[in-house]
Design a protein around this motif. Structure first.
Motif, short mmCIF file in Angstrom:
data_model
loop_
_atom_site.label_atom_id
_atom_site.label_comp_id
_atom_site.label_asym_id
_atom_site.label_seq_id
_atom_site.Cartn_x
_atom_site.Cartn_y
_atom_site.Cartn_z
N PRO A 157 0.83 -1.22 0.00
CA PRO A 157 0.00 0.00 0.00
C PRO A 157 0.86 1.26 0.00
O PRO A 157 0.46 2.28 -0.56
CB PRO A 157 -0.80 -0.12 1.31
CG PRO A 157 -0.78 -1.57 1.63
CD PRO A 157 0.54 -2.09 1.13
N GLY A 158 2.02 1.19 0.62
CA GLY A 158 2.91 2.35 0.64
C GLY A 158 4.05 2.20 -0.35
O GLY A 158 4.67 1.13 -0.45
N VAL A 159 4.33 3.25 -1.08
CA VAL A 159 5.38 3.23 -2.10
C VAL A 159 6.74 2.90 -1.48
O VAL A 159 7.53 2.14 -2.05
CB VAL A 159 5.44 4.59 -2.82
CG1 VAL A 159 6.58 4.60 -3.83
CG2 VAL A 159 4.12 4.91 -3.50
N ILE A 160 7.00 3.42 -0.31
CA ILE A 160 8.32 3.26 0.30
C ILE A 160 8.65 1.79 0.57
O ILE A 160 9.78 1.34 0.41
CB ILE A 160 8.43 4.12 1.60
CG1 ILE A 160 9.82 4.02 2.22
CG2 ILE A 160 7.36 3.70 2.60
CD1 ILE A 160 10.90 4.69 1.41
N ASP A 161 7.63 1.00 0.94
CA ASP A 161 7.87 -0.42 1.22
C ASP A 161 8.22 -1.19 -0.05
O ASP A 161 9.03 -2.11 -0.03
CB ASP A 161 6.65 -1.02 1.92
CG ASP A 161 6.41 -0.37 3.28
OD1 ASP A 161 7.23 -0.60 4.19
OD2 ASP A 161 5.43 0.39 3.40
N GLN A 162 7.62 -0.77 -1.14
CA GLN A 162 7.97 -1.40 -2.43
C GLN A 162 9.40 -1.03 -2.83
O GLN A 162 10.13 -1.84 -3.39
CB GLN A 162 6.98 -0.99 -3.51
CG GLN A 162 7.17 -1.79 -4.80
CD GLN A 162 6.23 -1.36 -5.90
OE1 GLN A 162 5.23 -0.66 -5.64
NE2 GLN A 162 6.52 -1.76 -7.11
N MET A 163 9.80 0.20 -2.53
CA MET A 163 11.17 0.61 -2.83
C MET A 163 12.17 -0.29 -2.11
O MET A 163 13.14 -0.76 -2.70
CB MET A 163 11.41 2.06 -2.37
CG MET A 163 10.77 3.11 -3.25
SD MET A 163 11.27 4.74 -2.68
CE MET A 163 9.86 5.70 -3.21
N VAL A 164 11.93 -0.53 -0.83
CA VAL A 164 12.85 -1.36 -0.06
C VAL A 164 12.89 -2.77 -0.64
O VAL A 164 13.97 -3.34 -0.85
CB VAL A 164 12.43 -1.42 1.43
CG1 VAL A 164 13.26 -2.46 2.18
CG2 VAL A 164 12.60 -0.04 2.08
N HIS A 165 11.72 -3.30 -0.97
CA HIS A 165 11.68 -4.69 -1.44
C HIS A 165 12.43 -4.85 -2.77
O HIS A 165 13.19 -5.80 -2.95
CB HIS A 165 10.24 -5.17 -1.59
CG HIS A 165 10.15 -6.63 -1.90
ND1 HIS A 165 10.42 -7.61 -0.95
CD2 HIS A 165 9.86 -7.29 -3.05
CE1 HIS A 165 10.28 -8.81 -1.50
NE2 HIS A 165 9.94 -8.64 -2.79
N VAL A 166 12.19 -3.95 -3.68
CA VAL A 166 12.84 -4.05 -4.99
C VAL A 166 14.35 -3.80 -4.86
O VAL A 166 15.16 -4.48 -5.49
CB VAL A 166 12.20 -3.06 -6.00
CG1 VAL A 166 13.00 -3.01 -7.29
CG2 VAL A 166 10.75 -3.44 -6.27
N ALA A 167 14.71 -2.86 -4.01
CA ALA A 167 16.14 -2.58 -3.83
C ALA A 167 16.85 -3.78 -3.20
O ALA A 167 17.94 -4.16 -3.61
CB ALA A 167 16.31 -1.35 -2.94
N ARG A 168 16.23 -4.40 -2.24
CA ARG A 168 16.87 -5.47 -1.48
C ARG A 168 16.72 -6.83 -2.14
O ARG A 168 17.56 -7.73 -1.98
CB ARG A 168 16.24 -5.51 -0.08
CG ARG A 168 16.76 -6.61 0.82
CD ARG A 168 16.36 -6.39 2.26
NE ARG A 168 14.90 -6.31 2.47
CZ ARG A 168 14.35 -6.01 3.65
NH1 ARG A 168 15.11 -5.75 4.70
NH2 ARG A 168 13.03 -5.97 3.78
N GLY A 169 15.64 -7.02 -2.91
CA GLY A 169 15.40 -8.33 -3.50
C GLY A 169 14.84 -9.29 -2.47
O GLY A 169 14.66 -8.94 -1.30
N SER A 170 14.55 -10.52 -2.90
CA SER A 170 13.88 -11.46 -2.00
C SER A 170 14.83 -12.39 -1.25
O SER A 170 14.53 -12.81 -0.13
CB SER A 170 12.85 -12.29 -2.78
OG SER A 170 13.49 -13.02 -3.81
N ALA A 171 16.00 -12.65 -1.81
CA ALA A 171 16.89 -13.63 -1.18
C ALA A 171 17.35 -13.18 0.20
O ALA A 171 17.51 -14.00 1.11
CB ALA A 171 18.10 -13.90 -2.09
N ALA A 172 17.54 -11.86 0.36
CA ALA A 172 18.05 -11.32 1.62
C ALA A 172 17.05 -11.51 2.76
O ALA A 172 17.43 -11.44 3.94
CB ALA A 172 18.38 -9.83 1.47
N ILE A 173 15.79 -11.73 2.42
CA ILE A 173 14.77 -11.94 3.46
C ILE A 173 14.07 -13.29 3.24
O ILE A 173 12.88 -13.43 3.56
CB ILE A 173 13.74 -10.80 3.50
CG1 ILE A 173 13.11 -10.58 2.12
CG2 ILE A 173 14.36 -9.50 4.02
CD1 ILE A 173 11.85 -9.72 2.14
#
Ligand code: HEC
Length: 289
Positions: A157-173
């Motif tokens: 819902p928040g743009v900022i959370d999508q920024m973190v996810h795309v920047a970090r990718g999924s493997a790190a979490i």
């Protein structure tokens, strides 16, 4: 029909009256109109009116149509006005170019988004950064989740959370829950979302996410703060800003993100909201604007 100045009519009548031996009794025309038209009495030069030449034996009919109007000598101020140049010579090219300018201006008004980097660059980045290859050119999904039809908005819902996810990718979490209402578990799809923090600058990250949300998923661009966010991206892109997503900047993004949606987020917000506000739309920003 043109108005005949009162004083000329009178003079014409007087002349006719003299020639025909007096028609007289027409004092009704002396209704005092001369005073009600102060500006309308140019001092015409003395001239014999043609009407004066009317034969004496012609019975006088009521003067219903006083034309032909005697040709008045042109007052001096009219002559001067006619010979005066209205547009200075130096301004003529400017005046001549006005229609061209108006035409090209109208052209730019009709297509404001064609050159807008917020739309153009974001779409190009979505393809160039490989997102389209895994999520589909229109976001319909592939090896990566569907992003269109509101899907990505439901996860973030928040743009900022999508920024973190795309920047970090999924493997790190890997194995951690993310997204609104615990919607996702990282790695559940059986594939990995490659981290983008080394591939994109901050403004590129924002642009590509704008494309996924606004263009592919139809996010409401009229919501408070959205226009300001787009303006911010436009300025950052056009000024050539190349803010890297290094560790320090990534921590800043984590501080801005929502802990309920993003693993590792602190939710403490920007340490200096005035100087460096959290990226993305801010509803409160538009209130003062
Ligand atoms: C190599 C293929 C691949 C590429 C390239 C790729 N993604 Fe992904 N993406 C995935 C996969 C796979 C997932 C889901 C991973 C998982 O199971 O956690 C994902 C997840 C996501 C999600 C989370 C969606 C949700 O609803 O959970 C977003 C947002 C996203 N990607 C955006 C992007 C953007 C933006 C780009 C381009 C910069 C991009 N992806 C490039 C494969 C890719």
């Amino acid at each position: 029909m043109t108005e005949i100045p009162e004083h000329l009519l009178k003079r014409s009548k007087a002349a006719k009256g003299g020639a025909s031996g007096g028609s007289g009794g027409d004092s009704a025309s002396d209704s005092g109109d001369a005073t009600s038209e102060p500006g309308n009495a140019p001092v015409a030069a003395e001239s014999a009116t043609p009407a004066a030449a009317a034969p004496a034996n012609v019975p006088e009919f009521p003067n219903l149509d006083p034309e032909p109007e005697p040709v008045k000598p042109e007052p001096e101020f009219v002559t001067a006005s006619k010979s005066r140049q209205r547009i200075p010579v130096w301004a003529l090219p400017v005046v001549a170019a006005l229609p061209v300018w108006a035409w090209s201006f109208a052209g730019t008004m009709q297509q404001p988004e064609v050159e807008d980097p917020v739309f153009v660059e974001s779409a190009e980045l979505y393809a160039a950064a490989g997102c389209a290859g895994c999520h589909g050119a229109a976001g319909g999904g592939g090896s990566g989740y569907q992003l269109s039809e509101g899907e990505v908005l439901a996860t973030f819902p928040g743009v900022i959370d999508q920024m973190v996810h795309v920047a970090r990718g999924s493997a790190a979490i890997a194995g951690e829950t993310y997204g609104a209402d615990g919607r996702r578990v990282s790695g559940d799809s059986g594939a990995a979302m490659p981290a983008q923090r080394d591939a994109l600058t901050q403004v590129e990250l924002e642009l590509v996410i704008f494309h996924e949300r606004a263009v592919l998923s139809g996010e409401d661009m009229d919501q408070p703060g959205y226009e300001e966010w787009m303006e911010h991206m436009r300025e950052a892109y056009e000024s050539g800003e190349e803010l890297p997503i290094d560790d320090e900047h990534f921590d800043f993004l984590l501080a801005c993100a929502d802990p309920a949606v993003t693993p590792g987020a602190t939710g403490s917000g920007s340490p200096d909201p005035e100087e460096t506000p959290c990226p993305g739309p801010h509803a409160e920003e538009s209130e003062g604007a």
